[in-house]
Design a protein around this motif. Sequence first.
Motif, PDB file in Angstrom:
ATOM      1  N   ILE A   1      -3.113  12.276  -4.436  1.00 42.26           N
ATOM      2  CA  ILE A   1      -4.483  11.781  -4.443  1.00 42.26           C
ATOM      3  C   ILE A   1      -5.395  12.865  -3.893  1.00 42.26           C
ATOM      4  CG2 ILE A   1      -6.020   9.982  -3.564  1.00 42.26           C
ATOM      5  CD1 ILE A   1      -3.526   8.252  -3.197  1.00 42.26           C
TER       6      ILE A   1
ATOM      7  N   SER B   1      -8.031   1.729   4.874  1.00 42.61           N
ATOM      8  CA  SER B   1      -6.616   1.594   4.555  1.00 42.61           C
ATOM      9  C   SER B   1      -6.057   0.388   5.308  1.00 42.61           C
ATOM     10  CB  SER B   1      -5.858   2.854   4.969  1.00 42.61           C
ATOM     11  OG  SER B   1      -5.852   2.985   6.385  1.00 42.61           O
TER      12      SER B   1
ATOM     13  N   GLY C   1       0.594   9.040  -2.610  1.00 41.08           N
ATOM     14  CA  GLY C   1       0.761   7.614  -2.443  1.00 41.08           C
ATOM     15  C   GLY C   1       2.162   7.176  -2.787  1.00 41.08           C
TER      16      GLY C   1
ATOM     17  N   ASN D   1       0.815  -1.216   0.000  1.00 38.69           N
ATOM     18  CA  ASN D   1       0.000   0.000   0.000  1.00 38.69           C
ATOM     19  C   ASN D   1       0.847   1.264   0.000  1.00 38.69           C
ATOM     20  OD1 ASN D   1      -2.509   1.431   0.160  1.00 38.69           O
ATOM     21  ND2 ASN D   1      -2.158   1.715   2.344  1.00 38.69           N
TER      22      ASN D   1
ATOM     23  N   ARG E   1      -6.911   5.065   0.060  1.00 37.27           N
ATOM     24  CA  ARG E   1      -6.498   5.361  -1.302  1.00 37.27           C
ATOM     25  C   ARG E   1      -7.713   5.504  -2.210  1.00 37.27           C
ATOM     26  NH1 ARG E   1      -1.983   1.363  -3.330  1.00 37.27           N
ATOM     27  NH2 ARG E   1      -1.755   3.062  -4.828  1.00 37.27           N
TER      28      ARG E   1
END
Length: 622
Positions: free
Chosen positions: A69, A588, A63, A41, A576
Amino acid sequence: MDLDQDQSSQCSRPSEMQQNTPEQSTSSFSPPEIREAENRNLGVGNPATPNMNENSDCYHVRGPSGPAISNAAFISPTDQDIIDFLTESIPEVWHTEGDVGLDACQSYSIVPDGYGTNISPVMPEFETSYPVRCENGSNQVLLAPEETAQQMMLQSGGIDRQRKCYSLEVPKAIVDHLIDLYFQRVQVFLPLFHRPRFYKTFVEVHAGQRYTNLTRESAFLLLSMMALSARYSKSPYFESTHVKDRGTLFARRAQAIYDEAPAFSEFQTPSLKLLQGCILLSYYNQSCKPSWGSDFSINRCTSLAYDLDLHKIDEDSLDGSGKLLESQSPEIWILKEEQRRAWWSVWELDAFDSVAFRRPFKIDRNRMFVFLPVSDEAWFAGIPIISAMLNTDIMYSWKSLKDTPNQDERAWFLISNFVMVHAHDLAQQRVIHQTSVEDIQMAVTCFSLLINEKLRVDLGSLTFNENNYAKSNWTILTQLMVQTTRLILGVLSRHASSQPVFTGHNRFVNRSGRATPSGLHLGTASLENLQQPLYEIFRICRAWSPDFISLSPPTMVCMVVGPANTNLRLARLLRRGTEKSGVKSQPSIQEELLTLVLTHFARHWNMGHIILGNSPVFDQIY
């Protein structure tokens, strides 16, 4: 700007999260699996880094790769969001006390000779204490249905209630079992008793005399002890009772004994045994927040501790230069160590109460002359270990144990707890000087370096088994305490408001019992400022053995969710992608990690009570 934006923000607020299945919410987790998922992740060596537009109230979290994002899915959640998330992810988090009746545990009251020989079940909802004549001429207190109690009271005539004695109307084998469980499971985080002396006093006696003709103090202590240990029992005796309800009946009876105490002289005289019983019941109520009664006042614990002069038990152990005077005999040392442990347990109760509810301390932290506790192994073996007092000057507290033979993990934890409490107290002040923040930052840094040298802390090589899990758990908790302190300092270092950071309105709910719309206001603090301690907390949780998480102090669940729930808030910011119409955002991997740790705590404890605090919100959830 604040991490917590109100509902009028130009950015849309994320909708309700996807509900986990029961299997997801109760399963164990494997640290390597979590580590692998987290790396996928975040990208190894490239943690998410926030960016913030100075002219916008919107966050952008970058990210592992690619463009920033949009924060449409990352607005800091409200308290109600977090409550909803916990409810969906961990159904057991809001466990409420069940109807502990006759099916809960088959308790029997044996009526002594002179009043019949029948054995009748006790109805907890009608419990009433009454005196009957003991063989030794004093009065024995049993619990029985109200009508029987009234009849016995009439027959008892002019018995002197000052000479009451008590019996536990529980099979002796069950009492033995619950005492064993206390020392196996509870003593590791509430180390009050010297096991050899305790067993000699209560267990290693003639079977016919065991747990009978008890003084009020002894009955109070044993019931309070069993209230904490019963949740760990796998005995068929409790099979029809929910794990978290198994101590309820014992706690009720202990509370009933204490409630009648003001009328009798025995409880008016301070004693260590009485204090220990009060500590146990206070800890039970602080950890379980039973719905059937109010909190057992910690005021009584602190009052008894001061009445017994425990705050200065070692004041005369040092000479004018601070050097330790002549060593004591093992017998005296064992007794004084038991008093020290009672003091530090009261200090922990007071510290948690102050931090959780934003209340002033009852204990004067600057007037404590008590050595930090040593290991159970040395204490039980009667081998005196030289310890040291906690230096209450924050600039020197971190090295209180540096040059002493005492290197017990719990003693180091108490120092880390003291430093965290100091930082939390600073966060409740209106005027916060940067020099004060920097002093604590320096103390935390020095402590972290020292603890790694002294305890050789390597989270990757920690071992957990029945013989050493207590030490490993204290090591984990000490590291969590250090990072919690750094998290608080990260907030303080960017705090520009004249209002305190932590108030009675941002614990989880406001004083009216309603979830606050915007929770904790963190001023200009950003995710970047809090990123390092937050990721350290994730790393520490990954190293924690799932089999032993629930065997930690239940109040330490607050370090998992973070002060004012900060860890869960920030973990949610790491979600995300963006929400699409009608599609719930996925938690997450950091949220999943924290949730799994909380799930293990929830196995044995009413965790929701600890997280929410003393609030009507709990009663409104179900």
